[in-house]
Design an enzyme around this catalytic site. Structure first.
Site, PDB file in Angstrom:
ATOM      1  N   ASP A  44       0.785  -1.205  -0.034  1.00  0.00           N
ATOM      2  CA  ASP A  44       0.005   0.126   0.092  1.00  0.00           C
ATOM      3  C   ASP A  44       0.992   1.459  -0.161  1.00  0.00           C
ATOM      4  O   ASP A  44       1.779   1.519   0.689  1.00  0.00           O
ATOM      5  CB  ASP A  44      -1.012  -0.161   1.379  1.00  0.00           C
ATOM      6  CG  ASP A  44      -2.094   1.296   1.354  1.00  0.00           C
ATOM      7  OD1 ASP A  44      -3.040   0.990   0.890  1.00  0.00           O
ATOM      8  OD2 ASP A  44      -1.424   2.133   1.895  1.00  0.00           O
ATOM      9  N   TYR A  49       2.486  10.049  -0.374  1.00  0.00           N
ATOM     10  CA  TYR A  49       3.636   9.419   0.619  1.00  0.00           C
ATOM     11  C   TYR A  49       5.216   9.926   0.014  1.00  0.00           C
ATOM     12  O   TYR A  49       6.120   9.760   0.676  1.00  0.00           O
ATOM     13  CB  TYR A  49       3.708   7.965   0.994  1.00  0.00           C
ATOM     14  CG  TYR A  49       2.376   7.543   1.514  1.00  0.00           C
ATOM     15  CD1 TYR A  49       1.267   8.366   2.002  1.00  0.00           C
ATOM     16  CD2 TYR A  49       1.893   6.260   1.569  1.00  0.00           C
ATOM     17  CE1 TYR A  49       0.157   7.860   2.605  1.00  0.00           C
ATOM     18  CE2 TYR A  49       0.759   5.725   1.970  1.00  0.00           C
ATOM     19  CZ  TYR A  49      -0.118   6.398   2.325  1.00  0.00           C
ATOM     20  OH  TYR A  49      -1.033   6.196   3.107  1.00  0.00           O
ATOM     21  N   LYS A  74      -2.974   5.796  -4.117  1.00  0.00           N
ATOM     22  CA  LYS A  74      -4.094   6.794  -3.924  1.00  0.00           C
ATOM     23  C   LYS A  74      -3.923   8.046  -4.783  1.00  0.00           C
ATOM     24  O   LYS A  74      -2.783   8.564  -4.937  1.00  0.00           O
ATOM     25  CB  LYS A  74      -4.218   6.875  -2.503  1.00  0.00           C
ATOM     26  CG  LYS A  74      -4.190   5.463  -1.697  1.00  0.00           C
ATOM     27  CD  LYS A  74      -4.299   5.795  -0.224  1.00  0.00           C
ATOM     28  CE  LYS A  74      -4.064   4.412   0.613  1.00  0.00           C
ATOM     29  NZ  LYS A  74      -2.741   4.468   0.922  1.00  0.00           N
ATOM     30  N   HIS A 107      -7.845   9.360  -2.047  1.00  0.00           N
ATOM     31  CA  HIS A 107      -7.511   9.085  -0.767  1.00  0.00           C
ATOM     32  C   HIS A 107      -8.435   9.744   0.471  1.00  0.00           C
ATOM     33  O   HIS A 107      -8.462   9.177   1.483  1.00  0.00           O
ATOM     34  CB  HIS A 107      -6.165   9.825  -0.837  1.00  0.00           C
ATOM     35  CG  HIS A 107      -4.974   9.476   0.297  1.00  0.00           C
ATOM     36  ND1 HIS A 107      -3.743   9.444   0.009  1.00  0.00           N
ATOM     37  CD2 HIS A 107      -5.174   9.346   1.394  1.00  0.00           C
ATOM     38  CE1 HIS A 107      -3.173   9.248   1.175  1.00  0.00           C
ATOM     39  NE2 HIS A 107      -3.868   8.845   2.044  1.00  0.00           N
TER      40      HIS A 107
END
Ligand code: NDP
Length: 281
Positions: A44, A49, A74, A107
């Site tokens: 994931d 990120y 996402k 997200h």
């Protein structure tokens, strides 16, 4: 109960996956490689990120065949909307160095606090995901941090039903109403921060159950989530913990233990509410 969960679109999602939030580039490559070589198959990540490139490199370094993997990324909140979503997805795919994504999630929902016509924004974004899915570059499409009030309008205009909703879910904050709604809709729930980013450690109930089973508190949290039929994606950049977190299939929590953990009062909450957070897009 072991084995993958069948999604409402016919694809299968592993029950135990690996999270990468806050993993730096160097940690991302090494931890994804370690996770895959330890037997995890679900990874994931998210555009937010800023480690998709590292995750892609870790995948490649693991030498696990692509068809065995289940890769999730996402769409960040700044890219909601049809054209922006398509562009952001293409960029994620490129950074990951992959030809397709197994699961692509919105997200965070557009919400009333931050968007004038939030229902339309979510619907248009979803339409982009549906089109990408029919083009074949995404296998399954889903959402994250959606409450029933966000899902209901989305499902009204959707051509393809949401397969997954990834939400904060750990002892002390497990969003029972959202979870029940999703299960009733045949939407698989996936738990983020299954260890409350460490905030749940030290709770006496968890420590007592851990001692009884000769397991760590982390393993108790993950097993409790697993027994709720919810997908877990613990993150760690520590090789021993990466292996430990996967090792939750050789014991079972009793009905009483499940209930006692269910009843732990609110704790470890991130503070992130779909209708409040973020303050500004
Ligand atoms: P987790 O609940 O997975 O906790 C991660 C923290 O716990 C890290 O500090 C890690 O340390 C530590 N840890 C991991 N395993 C153990 C262990 N066995 N014993 C002791 N400490 C341990 O937090 P995350 O927020 O990272 O959630 C998991 C994943 O969920 C994310 O990585 C991300 O992929 C996803 N996520 C999604 C969100 C969303 O909005 N959709 C929001 C937040 C997360 P160390 O790394 O040093 O070992």
């Amino acid at each position: 109960m072991q084995g993958p969960i069948l999604l409402n679109d016919g694809h299968k999602i592993p029950r135990i996956g690996f999270g990468t939030y806050k993993a730096t580039d160097e940690e991302g490559v090494a931890s994804v490689k370690t996770a895959l070589q330890s037997g995890y198959r679900l990874i994931d990540t998210a555009a937010k990120y800023e480690n998709e490139k590292a995750v892609g490199e870790g995948i490649k370094a693991s030498e696990v065949p692509r068809e065995e993997l289940f890769i999730t990324t996402k769409l960040w909140r700044e890219n909601l909307g049809y054209a922006q979503a398509k562009k952001a997805f293409a960029e994620s795919l490129k950074r990951l160095n992959l030809k397709y994504i197994d699961l692509y999630l919105i997200h965070w929902p557009a919400n009333a606090k931050n968007h004038t016509n939030w229902q339309k924004t979510n619907a248009e974004t979803w339409r982009a995901l549906e089109d990408l899915q029919s083009e074949g570059t995404i296998k399954s499409i889903g959402v994250s941090n959606f409450w029933p009030e966000h899902l209901e309008p989305l499902l009204e205009t959707a051509r393809v039903k949401t397969a997954v909703n990834q939400i904060e879910f750990h002892p002390g904050y497990w969003q029972q109403a959202v979870t029940e709604y999703c299960k009733a809709q045949d939407i698989v729930v996936e738990s983020w921060s299954p260890l409350g980013q460490g905030r749940v450690f030290g709770h006496p109930v968890l420590e007592k159950v851990a001692k009884k089973h000769n397991k760590s508190v982390a393993q108790i949290c993950l097993r409790w989530i697993y027994q709720h039929d919810v997908v877990v994606i613990p993150k760690s950049t520590t090789p021993e913990r990466i292996k430990e977190n996967k090792n939750i299939l050789d014991f079972e929590l009793s009905v009483d233990e499940m209930r006692t953990i269910n009843e732990i009062p609110k704790m470890g909450f991130s503070g992130e509410l779909p209708n409040e957070w973020p303050d500004k897009v």
